[in-house]
Scaffold this active site. Structure first.
Site, PDB file in Angstrom:
ATOM      1  CB  SER A 140     -51.097  20.646  25.240  1.00  0.00           C
ATOM      2  OG  SER A 140     -50.566  21.940  25.143  1.00  0.00           O
ATOM      3  NE  ARG A 187     -50.410  26.760  14.130  1.00  0.00           N
ATOM      4  CZ  ARG A 187     -50.815  25.710  14.813  1.00  0.00           C
ATOM      5  NH1 ARG A 187     -51.103  25.814  16.097  1.00  0.00           N
ATOM      6  NH2 ARG A 187     -50.947  24.542  14.232  1.00  0.00           N
ATOM      7  CG  HIS A 237     -45.991  20.705  23.765  1.00  0.00           C
ATOM      8  ND1 HIS A 237     -46.269  20.192  25.014  1.00  0.00           N
ATOM      9  CD2 HIS A 237     -47.151  21.253  23.317  1.00  0.00           C
ATOM     10  CE1 HIS A 237     -47.549  20.437  25.315  1.00  0.00           C
ATOM     11  NE2 HIS A 237     -48.100  21.066  24.305  1.00  0.00           N
ATOM     12  CG  ASP A 238     -46.123  19.628  17.822  1.00  0.00           C
ATOM     13  OD1 ASP A 238     -47.133  19.891  18.512  1.00  0.00           O
ATOM     14  OD2 ASP A 238     -45.837  20.228  16.771  1.00  0.00           O
ATOM     15  CG  ASP A 281     -43.210  19.453  26.295  1.00  0.00           C
ATOM     16  OD1 ASP A 281     -43.086  20.683  26.094  1.00  0.00           O
ATOM     17  OD2 ASP A 281     -44.319  18.912  26.510  1.00  0.00           O
TER      18      ASP A 281
END
Lengths: 398, 398
Positions: free
Chosen positions: B167, B236, B364-365, B331
């Protein structure tokens, strides 16, 4: 998209196929309370609506359009001769347009809980003489369409040639045909789904969180004071990302700066995409009630046609209407796989269903933009449905 | 993901392959001001960093890890014996793990503008004796890596076996090798890109808007008072949607309600996904400075390796390191096509490049979660690079 569509119309000048000047009408149901799914009753309630074209003597040419989250009853034409911007789906409705007002009588009503003339949280509660605010009951997609079905009865309309909707409008179209299968000859469901997706709920949840954490929100009791404009603006900015596709954003804005030659190295809005979202957020707060945004997104999130049934197939078991289901390749808010799920459940019931996936880079908002493929499909579908229906109704009358 | 990873560790009990108890270290550069891309100078500045493993006598076994937006220098191990949660990439670093601390010396520093020990907007400005707030200069990804390059010099480390990042960490790894090609033997760029996408900028812009429109933000001058917690929480929540995939959200949360049997017909948080985001937002405000979020997202948005050059190909023209580029199928924040763009530009320069697209539903995580395919690829890549490097350095020393 609002500004672009306005610009499009400005460029074209006077549209010879416009329905022209139209007036919003209001119907208030005084005598028959609406029993809501939440267990509460709403009475009285008003629906704002507009109509375009002429109702045929046989009352067999009616198309009911349902609007999406931020839409309203003003689908086509202009309210005043100096209006620069027509109704939100003017591209689709008018003489010679896909929903041809030379043939069809088109109706659209603002949803319950809305803020464009129908009863919602910003309306005066007759019991207190003050705006409802959060004391307004939570209405569902089912409640919305039940209210509109009564409007049809009031207008003396028994059967609809078509119910039509995109996005939340599509949810209403699906709900309507499930609740009132005998009243509907056909359904046109565009960029929609049998239920709100988890990711869609997540975006709506953040939007509501932004509105409710704005100090001006005051538990919904902000009328007469400062509205939670900042929270609503954030909600709208989030919405806009989901309405566009990644491809289109890249093409349209890229990494270009708005008014600077180079980075300013500060916290100012400087990318074009940032400025676009900022503008969308700011202009939305001029025209939309934050509490309505809460109520309508909650109705969307609650929507699940299969809920309380064994399956989606069961939901459509009483349906006799024929369907046109349309999705857009780059729509990631209501992706094609959700349309295909609808199609499978309809086909399992033997419902005559046409499915069309339109290749488009414009994401969810494709339905609001000029798209010849969509226009032709709508026109052809309605033409076939009308031919079949009228073969019956107009022979009987003859 | 934080809670799940903690739970994962709690289940496993004491990890025999943990690096154990570690301590954050601090280096302050007093004597050499950092000339920033914005034109301002920063002095003094502190970097918080951690190291794992032992530096070889040849100083040829160093891996520099760069962290992502909300990360910090604490990559592996525990700060105290009672810590329940290890560093953010503990799965990857330790004896016998992919970045094997029996072989490699691993370093990670908190970025400039961060809030985990390195100098940032919440640090005291020595000129005023008060926190910088918005008077902190805007730092870029380039500035961040220049500060870290100086830390390496301070530690007496000339050449790196690998720079590694996912990232925003990947952006730093790319920037580092472009700025200091002679100091890097290999680059491991995971779920990253040569520039932030338009859609990514759009999400960051809304996040900043949410923070800056929180009345507690006070132009960044909130230290000692209430921070703009609500704005940071919204930021967030938005981030978390982009870190997960639609598939995973659906599988994990679906339309399930958190603690109710059926809809409450009110504005309470009731869907599980809503509750998850709410929790992520609330817990983040306990550990992150809102101004740091503004500064770091701005650095990310500014990042564009090709800017000021004719092309991305030109950006990599001086690079001699070899590359492993990894993307994840689900992602959508840093999609595979962005990794492929990197690979094409590297290959156009004749850079030895391996590209791996890992099939994963975790979005993405994925890089933060157990993934044997990622672990093996990292392990094998580093092993080959080390073998080649050490064949040179250790022969010379012998």
């Amino acid at each position: 998209m609002d500004d672009e569509i306005a610009a499009l119309y400005a460029e074209r000048g006077k549209d010879p196929n416009s329905v022209g000047i139209v007036e919003t009408q209001y119907w208030t149901c005084q005598d028959e309370p609406l029993d809501l799914e939440c267990g509460r009753r709403l009475t009285p309630y008003t629906l704002a609506y507009e109509t375009y074209g002429e109702l045929s003597p046989q009352r067999d040419n009616v198309i009911l359009i349902f609007h999406a989250l931020s839409g309203d009853a003003h689908v086509a034409g202009y309210h005043t001769p100096t209006d620069t911007k027509p109704g939100w789906w003017d591209l689709m409705i008018g003489p010679g347009k896909p929903m041809d007002t030379n043939r069809y009588f088109v109706i659209c009503a603002n949803v319950l809980a809305g803020c464009k003339g129908s009863t919602g949280p910003s309306s005066i509660n007759p019991e207190t003489g003050r705006p409802y605010g959060l004391s307004f009951p939570l209405v569902t997609i089912g409640d919305m369409v039940r209210a509109q079905e009564r409007l049809l009865s009031h207008l003396g309309i028994e059967r609809l040639l078509a119910v039509v909707g995109a996005s939340m409008g599509g949810m209403q179209a699906l709900e309507f045909v499930v609740q009132f299968p005998e009243r509907v000859a056909s359904v046109l469901a565009i960029a929609t789904a049998a239920r709100m997706s988890t990711q869609g709920i997540a975006f709506d949840a953040i939007a509501r969180h932004a509105i409710m954490s704005d100090p001006n929100w005051r538990q919904g009791d902000y009328y007469g004071g400062q509205p939670p404009a900042s929270g609503l603006s954030i909600a709208r900015m989030i919405g806009h990302i989901t309405y566009l596709s990644e491809e289109q954003m890249t093409t349209k804005f890229g990494r270009r700066l708005q008014s600077r030659e180079s980075y300013g190295y500060d916290m100012a809005v400087e990318f074009q995409v940032e400025s676009y979202l900022d503008h969308q957020g700011n202009s939305f707060v001029q025209r939309f009630d934050p509490n309505s945004y809460l109520y309508i997104t909650k109705a969307i999130d609650y929507f699940d046609l299969a809920a309380g049934r064994h399956s989606l197939v069961e939901a459509f078991s009483g349906v006799t209407a024929e369907f046109l289901v349309v999705s857009f390749t780059s729509d990631w808010l209501f992706p094609t796989h959700q349309s295909k799920e609808l199609v499978r459940a309809l086909q399992a019931n033997g419902v005559r269903t046409t499915f069309l996936e339109i290749t488009s880079d414009y994401g969810h908002d494709t339905f609001l933009l000029p798209n010849p493929e969509l226009g032709s499909a709508v026109s052809a579908f309605l033409g076939q449905v009308a031919a079949r229906e009228w073969a019956a109704t107009r022979r009987e009358d003859a």
